[in-house]
Design a protein around this motif. Structure first.
Motif, short mmCIF file in Angstrom:
data_model
loop_
_atom_site.label_atom_id
_atom_site.label_comp_id
_atom_site.label_asym_id
_atom_site.label_seq_id
_atom_site.Cartn_x
_atom_site.Cartn_y
_atom_site.Cartn_z
N PRO A 83 0.82 -1.21 0.00
CA PRO A 83 0.00 0.00 0.00
C PRO A 83 0.86 1.26 0.00
CG PRO A 83 0.09 -0.94 2.20
CD PRO A 83 0.80 -1.91 1.29
N HIS A 84 0.41 2.27 -0.72
CA HIS A 84 1.12 3.55 -0.73
C HIS A 84 0.83 4.34 0.54
CE1 HIS A 84 2.59 3.01 -4.78
NE2 HIS A 84 1.36 2.77 -5.22
N THR A 85 -0.38 4.17 1.06
CA THR A 85 -0.77 4.84 2.30
C THR A 85 -1.66 3.90 3.10
OG1 THR A 85 -2.74 5.83 1.28
CG2 THR A 85 -0.71 7.14 1.26
N SER A 86 -1.78 4.18 4.37
CA SER A 86 -2.74 3.47 5.22
C SER A 86 -3.18 4.42 6.32
CB SER A 86 -2.11 2.20 5.82
OG SER A 86 -1.03 2.54 6.67
N THR A 87 -4.25 4.08 6.99
CA THR A 87 -4.77 4.90 8.08
C THR A 87 -4.93 4.04 9.32
OG1 THR A 87 -7.10 4.43 7.59
CG2 THR A 87 -6.06 6.25 6.39
N SER A 88 -5.18 4.69 10.44
CA SER A 88 -5.34 3.94 11.68
C SER A 88 -6.50 2.97 11.61
CB SER A 88 -5.53 4.91 12.86
OG SER A 88 -6.67 5.73 12.65
N SER A 89 -7.50 3.27 10.78
CA SER A 89 -8.67 2.38 10.67
C SER A 89 -8.31 1.11 9.90
CB SER A 89 -9.82 3.10 9.96
OG SER A 89 -9.46 3.48 8.66
N ALA A 118 0.99 4.30 10.56
CA ALA A 118 -0.28 5.01 10.38
C ALA A 118 -1.22 4.76 11.56
CB ALA A 118 -0.96 4.57 9.09
N GLY A 119 -0.95 3.74 12.34
CA GLY A 119 -1.74 3.47 13.53
C GLY A 119 -1.25 4.28 14.72
N ASP A 120 -1.81 4.01 15.87
CA ASP A 120 -1.45 4.78 17.07
C ASP A 120 -0.44 4.04 17.94
OD1 ASP A 120 -3.04 2.73 17.97
OD2 ASP A 120 -4.47 4.02 19.05
N HIS A 121 0.35 3.18 17.32
CA HIS A 121 1.31 2.37 18.09
C HIS A 121 2.43 3.23 18.66
CE1 HIS A 121 -0.84 -0.88 16.24
NE2 HIS A 121 -0.48 -0.49 15.04
N SER A 122 2.81 2.89 19.87
CA SER A 122 3.92 3.59 20.51
C SER A 122 5.24 2.86 20.30
CB SER A 122 3.66 3.73 22.02
OG SER A 122 3.48 2.44 22.62
#
Length: 333
Positions: A83-89, A118-122
């Motif tokens: 994928p070129h981009t991804s989102t948190s969803s 792209a997710g909220d991972h720390s």
């Protein structure tokens, strides 16, 4: 102690779907929920579809068992192209991404990291696909990282898969600049041997890519792995780029079993495969040119010595591979 942090696990598969499935199984048994991102790195053995089939056939039953234990069910997602981009969803329990070509160790991991960022991972746990992890291995890594916000990368205790009471590596290794040689720490020690964590961390110049926990802050400030090494020295280059800004750390109680070079023919004992030999020498030269020019004369002389040794044994193809590595020419078996 279970620290509330969101973690994405990054695994690169290349012609090793059986090992990767075994690694996934061990991750689904650890003491916390994680997102798993697998990059199939241009495999030619049908790995993408074998892993896909295993997930479809086995996750429903695994989720029933997890539910009975009060654990969260694991979903999955398959991406036929990078994928070129991804989102948190887009983030789900397990994401399998197919790359059309072999992007190398760094390139494959970077595919997973770009997706997971792209997710909220720390934190991001890079694992070799030929590993299995102890149930508390990730918690021990997170505990160590939480002790000092200057830590950017943390390593585990790696043990041999078929000899889990013998150490393969303590976190990572060091680098001898006057020999131009990276070395592993702790190889062959009994697992029961007392470990001085501070001593290991003081000597540590890189964390082994077989198991490295990386913070989001590190990735945002230092960047992703350098992809032009293709194989070897990516971890040392990464650590070198972060020197003076981040610390490397070691979590002794984080135990990871490692089969050691199952895909490419790396070996702790005996001769390497020709592919491994080429990239080990090529990447050593490349790293020294960038970060340790004082090492170059000895490195090049050692490559020449080994090429002469292969010639004396009439192993012309192996000598030619070393010559190509020294000259920066593409690998040719």
């Amino acid at each position: 102690m279970c620290i509330a942090m969101s973690v994405a696990v990054i695994i690169v598969n290349w012609n090793g779907w059986k090992d990767t499935i075994e690694c996934i199984r061990s991750l689904l048994r650890i003491d916390r929920d994680v997102n798993i991102v697998i990059c199939d790195n241009g495999s030619t053995d049908g790995s993408f579809y074998e892993i896909q089939k295993w997930l479809i056939d086995n996750l429903p039953e695994i989720n029933v068992d997890r539910s009975s234990l009060g654990r969260k069910s694991v979903g999955f997602r398959f991406l036929e192209t990078v994928p070129h981009t991804s989102t948190s969803s887009d983030q789900c329990g397990i994401t399998l991404i197919r790359s059309d070509s072999n992007l190398g160790f760094a390139g494959g991991n970077n595919v997973g990291l770009r997706y997971a960022l792209a997710g909220d991972h720390s934190h991001f746990w890079l694992l070799n696909n030929d590993t299995t992890v102890a149930a508390d291995a990730l918690d021990r890594l997170l505990e160590r990282v939480s002790e000092d916000d200057r830590i950017g990368i943390c390593g585990s205790t790696l043990v041999y898969f078929d000899k889990p009471d013998v150490v393969q590596n303590l976190a990572g290794g060091g680098f001898k600049k006057f020999r131009g040689k990276a070395y592993s720490m702790g190889m062959g020690l009994p697992l029961s041997e007392p470990i001085d964590r501070a001593c290991i961390e003081n000597e540590l110049r890189f964390v082994s890519g077989a198991s490295m926990l990386v913070t989001r802050t590190f990735l945002e400030q230092v960047g992703l792995m350098c992809e032009d090494y293709f194989l070897y020295f990516e971890e040392l280059d990464w650590a070198e780029r972060s020197r003076g800004h981040f610390k490397l750390a070691y979590a002794p109680q984080s135990i990871v079993r490692h089969k050691v070079g199952a895909s490419i023919g790396t070996s702790d004992f005996g001769n390497r495969s020709t592919l491994s030999d080429y990239y080990m020498n090529r990447s050593t030269i490349k790293f020294c040119w960038r970060h340790s020019k004082i090492s170059l004369p000895i490195v090049l002389s050692l490559v020449a010595r080994d090429a002469v040794r292969w010639c004396r044994q009439r192993q012309w193809s192996r000598a030619a591979i070393l010559a190509r590595a020294a000259l920066g020419l593409p690998y040719q078996a």
